[in-house]
Write an enzyme that holds these catalytic residues in place. Structure first.
Site, short mmCIF file in Angstrom:
data_model
loop_
_atom_site.label_atom_id
_atom_site.label_comp_id
_atom_site.label_asym_id
_atom_site.label_seq_id
_atom_site.Cartn_x
_atom_site.Cartn_y
_atom_site.Cartn_z
CD1 TRP A 294 -27.73 21.50 -60.46
CD2 TRP A 294 -27.69 22.54 -62.19
NE1 TRP A 294 -27.85 22.62 -60.10
CE2 TRP A 294 -27.75 23.44 -60.88
CE3 TRP A 294 -27.52 23.29 -63.40
CZ2 TRP A 294 -27.77 24.79 -61.28
CZ3 TRP A 294 -27.67 24.64 -63.56
CH2 TRP A 294 -27.67 25.37 -62.64
CB THR B 34 -34.70 22.21 -55.93
OG1 THR B 34 -35.91 23.05 -55.41
CG2 THR B 34 -33.71 22.38 -54.85
CD GLU B 35 -29.03 22.97 -56.42
OE1 GLU B 35 -28.44 23.01 -57.46
OE2 GLU B 35 -29.13 24.10 -55.67
CG LEU B 36 -31.19 21.92 -63.33
CD1 LEU B 36 -30.24 21.87 -64.80
CD2 LEU B 36 -32.49 22.88 -63.71
#
Length: 375
Positions: A288, A139-141
């Site tokens: 990120w 999730t979201e890097l």
């Protein structure tokens, strides 16, 4: 020879209703389905369909992740997007990635729950597309060495994350590395990625307008083997409208890259064709999101932390799917109270127009969930 790897994130949450305290113990319908359908139908028309056609018609290779939450909604709508994606993946030009089913923060607090969600996502991808992914994007890097080991234990071979300023001050993002656990590690080149996702339609940008030939030259002049361009799928047609020329840019880019001898690879192809640099350890948890590229987008204030801790207390519920949907990271993202440009982005996505209302509606739902599904 230099190569470009495109990775696109596809995700739309099931936003919760403006749930009043008076509804607690009376109404267990938590999701704002009218708003969810309205937003998703617009994104399908403006982004998902035209962008996938651009990829197919122009033989553009990319790696794509699709959250289980979005897949559920697309399947329920019998959307043509699923058929287009099947065509794209079947062509061999597209690669699909694994992730947490609910686009959650489970990796940072509960390995058992993380495993449940990842395995649920793998099963859904297998049933929908007939594909078992070998590359993982959290999730979201969100990433650290511990998460890497958890992902390795689930059978993945490769993981992707952000090339933060701290990391790229010593390690170029334009190579493939190895994690401490032995996975292949790809780092996002955030500067070149953000030139498309955030600056493409910004008329005050000193490089505006951005044309494919100029961008291809920038990539050619960049050191390294693999230029990792990671961004939201909604970059194309939703955040940057068709009228900005974003689709024309993508249609033209492959030919402009070829002029410099630059290939487009999926992540798996890059793993097979490129050498690996040294082992890279990342103890600090990164993502990120926002300027800080840490967890502060979701856990940066007292409201977010309180809501997150409340959510965790519901673990023993038998209604795991509903609890999973309430774990989606967007619910906490809407509660952000940051300043300056980061907060503008949070406010843009917040359907409640106030982080305080987002907190109130969410915790009201958790209270009802506790009384209904745990008592």
């Amino acid at each position: 020879m230099k190569s470009v790897v495109f990775y696109f994130q596809m995700h739309q949450p099931r936003r919760i209703k403006e749930y009043r305290r008076s509804e607690v113990s009376h109404n267990h319908d938590y999701f704002w389905e009218e708003k969810n359908k309205e937003i998703l139908e617009r994104i399908i028309e403006k982004c998902y369909v035209p962008m996938t056609k651009v990829l197919i018609e122009n033989d553009i290779k990319s790696s794509i992740s699709i959250s289980g939450v979005l897949l559920e909604q697309l399947l329920d709508m019998n959307s043509s997007v699923i058929d287009l994606l099947k065509e794209y993946f079947k062509s061999g030009k597209g690669e699909i990635l694994g992730e947490t089913y609910y686009h959650s923060l489970s990796s940072i607090w509960d390995e058992e729950e993380f495993k449940r969600q990842v395995e649920k996502h793998i099963d859904t991808l297998s049933r929908t597309f007939g594909i078992i992914p070998s590359t993982f994007r959290n999730t979201e890097l969100i990433y650290n060495d511990k998460i890497s080991q958890m992902v390795k234990d689930l059978g993945f071979e490769t993981i992707i994350t952000e090339g933060t300023d701290e990391i790229i001050s010593k390690n170029s993002p334009n190579f493939i590395y190895k994690t401490i656990s032995g996975l292949n590690l790809f780092l996002r080149n955030y500067r070149l990625s953000d030139d498309i996702s955030f600056r493409f339609s910004n008329r005050s940008w000193n490089e505006y307008p951005l044309f494919a030939d100029k961008y291809a030259k920038w990539i050619f002049m960049t050191e390294g083997d693999v230029i990792n361009l990671f961004m939201d799928y909604e970059t194309f047609g939703e955040h940057n409208w068709k009228e900005t020329g974003i689709f024309d840019f993508m249609r033209a880019l492959p030919n402009e890259l070829k002029k410099y001898g630059i290939d487009l690879f999926t992540i798996n192809e890059a793993v097979k064709n490129k050498g690996k640099k040294y082992e890279l350890g990342i103890n600090k948890t990164i993502s990120w999101a926002d300027t800080e590229r840490d967890l502060s987008a979701w856990l940066g204030n007292e409201m977010q932390i309180e809501a997150f801790e409340m959510m965790k207390t519901l673990k023993n519920t038998k209604n795991k799917d509903l609890w999973g949907l309430l774990q989606t990271s967007d619910h906490f993202y809407y509660m952000s109270t940051k300043h300056f440009s980061d907060q503008e982005v949070h406010e843009y996505f917040n359907p409640y127009h106030s982080p305080y209302l987002a907190f109130i509606y969410y915790t009201n739902i958790l209270e009802d969930f506790y009384k209904t599904f745990l008592d």
